[in-house]
Enzyme design. Sequence first.
Site, mmCIF file in Angstrom:
data_model
loop_
_atom_site.group_PDB
_atom_site.id
_atom_site.type_symbol
_atom_site.label_atom_id
_atom_site.label_comp_id
_atom_site.label_asym_id
_atom_site.label_seq_id
_atom_site.Cartn_x
_atom_site.Cartn_y
_atom_site.Cartn_z
ATOM 1 N N THR A 171 78.016 38.325 30.981
ATOM 2 C CA THR A 171 78.006 37.180 31.895
ATOM 3 C C THR A 171 79.154 36.243 31.525
ATOM 4 O O THR A 171 79.935 35.817 32.389
ATOM 5 C CB THR A 171 76.656 36.436 31.820
ATOM 6 O OG1 THR A 171 75.620 37.349 32.216
ATOM 7 C CG2 THR A 171 76.644 35.218 32.726
ATOM 8 N N ASN A 178 74.934 48.466 38.660
ATOM 9 C CA ASN A 178 73.761 48.391 37.794
ATOM 10 C C ASN A 178 72.465 48.774 38.498
ATOM 11 O O ASN A 178 71.496 49.147 37.862
ATOM 12 C CB ASN A 178 73.641 46.988 37.195
ATOM 13 C CG ASN A 178 73.733 45.909 38.238
ATOM 14 O OD1 ASN A 178 74.774 45.719 38.855
ATOM 15 N ND2 ASN A 178 72.640 45.220 38.469
ATOM 16 N N GLN A 202 77.674 48.917 32.558
ATOM 17 C CA GLN A 202 76.787 50.084 32.687
ATOM 18 C C GLN A 202 77.450 51.388 32.273
ATOM 19 O O GLN A 202 76.800 52.440 32.285
ATOM 20 C CB GLN A 202 76.262 50.201 34.132
ATOM 21 C CG GLN A 202 75.348 49.059 34.541
ATOM 22 C CD GLN A 202 74.034 49.029 33.752
ATOM 23 O OE1 GLN A 202 73.637 49.997 33.111
ATOM 24 N NE2 GLN A 202 73.357 47.903 33.798
ATOM 25 N N SER A 251 78.858 44.610 27.246
ATOM 26 C CA SER A 251 77.780 43.894 26.588
ATOM 27 C C SER A 251 77.096 44.804 25.573
ATOM 28 O O SER A 251 76.687 45.914 25.922
ATOM 29 C CB SER A 251 76.795 43.425 27.650
ATOM 30 O OG SER A 251 75.849 42.574 27.066
ATOM 31 N N HIS A 269 74.151 44.749 24.167
ATOM 32 C CA HIS A 269 72.732 45.117 24.335
ATOM 33 C C HIS A 269 72.510 46.141 25.433
ATOM 34 O O HIS A 269 71.389 46.606 25.633
ATOM 35 C CB HIS A 269 71.858 43.862 24.541
ATOM 36 C CG HIS A 269 71.917 43.249 25.900
ATOM 37 N ND1 HIS A 269 71.027 43.576 26.897
ATOM 38 C CD2 HIS A 269 72.744 42.335 26.447
ATOM 39 C CE1 HIS A 269 71.301 42.863 27.987
ATOM 40 N NE2 HIS A 269 72.341 42.112 27.745
ATOM 41 N N THR A 280 81.888 29.490 16.594
ATOM 42 C CA THR A 280 81.611 30.406 15.486
ATOM 43 C C THR A 280 81.078 31.721 16.031
ATOM 44 O O THR A 280 80.175 31.731 16.871
ATOM 45 C CB THR A 280 80.584 29.769 14.530
ATOM 46 O OG1 THR A 280 81.117 28.521 14.091
ATOM 47 C CG2 THR A 280 80.300 30.661 13.340
ATOM 48 N N CYS A 328 67.581 39.572 42.520
ATOM 49 C CA CYS A 328 66.781 38.499 43.099
ATOM 50 C C CYS A 328 65.567 38.214 42.219
ATOM 51 O O CYS A 328 65.132 39.063 41.453
ATOM 52 C CB CYS A 328 66.356 38.835 44.518
ATOM 53 S SG CYS A 328 65.322 40.285 44.622
HETATM 54 C C1 LIG Z 1 73.664 43.435 32.335
HETATM 55 C C2 LIG Z 1 74.844 43.261 33.193
HETATM 56 C C3 LIG Z 1 75.582 42.071 33.164
HETATM 57 C C4 LIG Z 1 75.184 40.892 32.296
HETATM 58 O O1 LIG Z 1 75.322 41.174 30.953
HETATM 59 P P1 LIG Z 1 74.762 40.158 29.824
HETATM 60 O O2 LIG Z 1 75.383 40.665 28.584
HETATM 61 O O3 LIG Z 1 73.289 40.320 29.843
HETATM 62 O O4 LIG Z 1 75.211 38.808 30.160
HETATM 63 C C5 LIG Z 1 76.688 41.981 33.954
HETATM 64 N N1 LIG Z 1 77.069 42.991 34.747
HETATM 65 C C6 LIG Z 1 76.384 44.149 34.817
HETATM 66 C C7 LIG Z 1 76.860 45.237 35.698
HETATM 67 C C8 LIG Z 1 75.252 44.324 34.039
HETATM 68 O O5 LIG Z 1 74.578 45.468 34.110
#
Ligand SMILES: *Cc1c(COP(=O)(O)O)cnc(C)c1O
Length: 400
Positions: A70, A149, A177, A197, A199, A235, A325
Amino acid sequence: MIYFDHAATTPICAEAFEAMQPYLREAYGNPSSLHHLGKQAKFAVETAREQVAALINARPAEIVFNSGATEGNNHALKGVAERLAERGRHIITTQIEHDAVLHPCRALEHAGFEVTYVGVDEQGIVRLDELKAALRADTILVSVMHANNEMGTLQPVTQIGALCRERNILFHCDACQTVGHIPVDVKALNVDLLSMSGHKFYGAKGAGALYIRRGVRLDTLVEGGPQQKGRRAGTENVPAIVSMGVAATVAMTAIANGEEAHVARLRERLIEGLETYCAGVFLNGHREQRVPGIANFSFDGVEGEGLILELAARAGVCCSTGSACAAGSLDPSPVLLAIGRPVGLARAGTRFSLGRDNTEGEIDAVIKLLPEIIESLRQLSPETRAATIHQAAAPEAANV
Ligand SMILES: *Cc1c(COP(=O)(O)O)cnc(C)c1O
């Protein structure tokens, strides 16, 4: 419990979990400090930078750590817009982007930029001709996701990147993704900026990265101290960054070992099973051109939200609509509307996103269970179904 929501987040893998532990307790130094604890943290962050760079064929200096995709998307879009506003005020993106791209685009529209939202075909693939026709002399940035996603559909990023390069337009890609799931090579993809990302590929939450190709200039989003060469102040989240680095290395091995191919086989088993045993089922998105883990279906006459709640309640299955949504809103998915699904089917989207630890047994359990749940939901009146969904989803909806 059966976890089929890996596109929302993945569990942290054992290696990443182990690796981050010391940085939560004994190795708590600030990477900017000059003493040995600081140096130790600095070394850990720089090691992770090398690991993440290797995963996408970038140079370590091209990786800027942040809090997640994000932030990366906001940085890319707003940073380029601010830097290049004198040159032009037109941006191109697509109708199927994540909110983390769409909402910054809306904000830029309010700030006087013009944004073109290119459509997709019935398979969920961005219309290249439409995108090409939208390119203008004052276009400063194009942003297209690598894989959607919600449906898992892969986009023609390499071709779009080439179109942008010919015209000297910057190209950003939200690759949340795909990174860690299929080979991602920033050179082959012709991207200037790429968000990811940790996670989403078995790292801890709270760390992500923006790839900024050498020579590309954009304004900083988070201003403050001189961390990361002034490109992202604050940081560093050392434990999460360490876990992301290790997760990147683990992902490279997993892709090479065929673990993601195993995920793709499970996905095919699910698609085949549901298409065989469920009546009125529609697979959303391109059948082949998709990431290993994601399959999205619309079951005629059944809202996705109701189905998800029923699957969770009856069998502990975790999946989602994949739509951005708010839970319980019953709004149709904008992504499914964009591929031309009628409102009913666009409200019915249910995303199963699989991961490395899933098994054939789990897939078969869902295939066995689903036809019966769907039939029972179809027999309820639309009013009863809506009331149940609102009731069940309302407490969480308040927090999203
Ligand atoms: C999960 C996702 C995000 C957001 O990622 P975060 O690390 O949770 O902020 C943005 N774009 C796509 C396509 C995602 O699948």
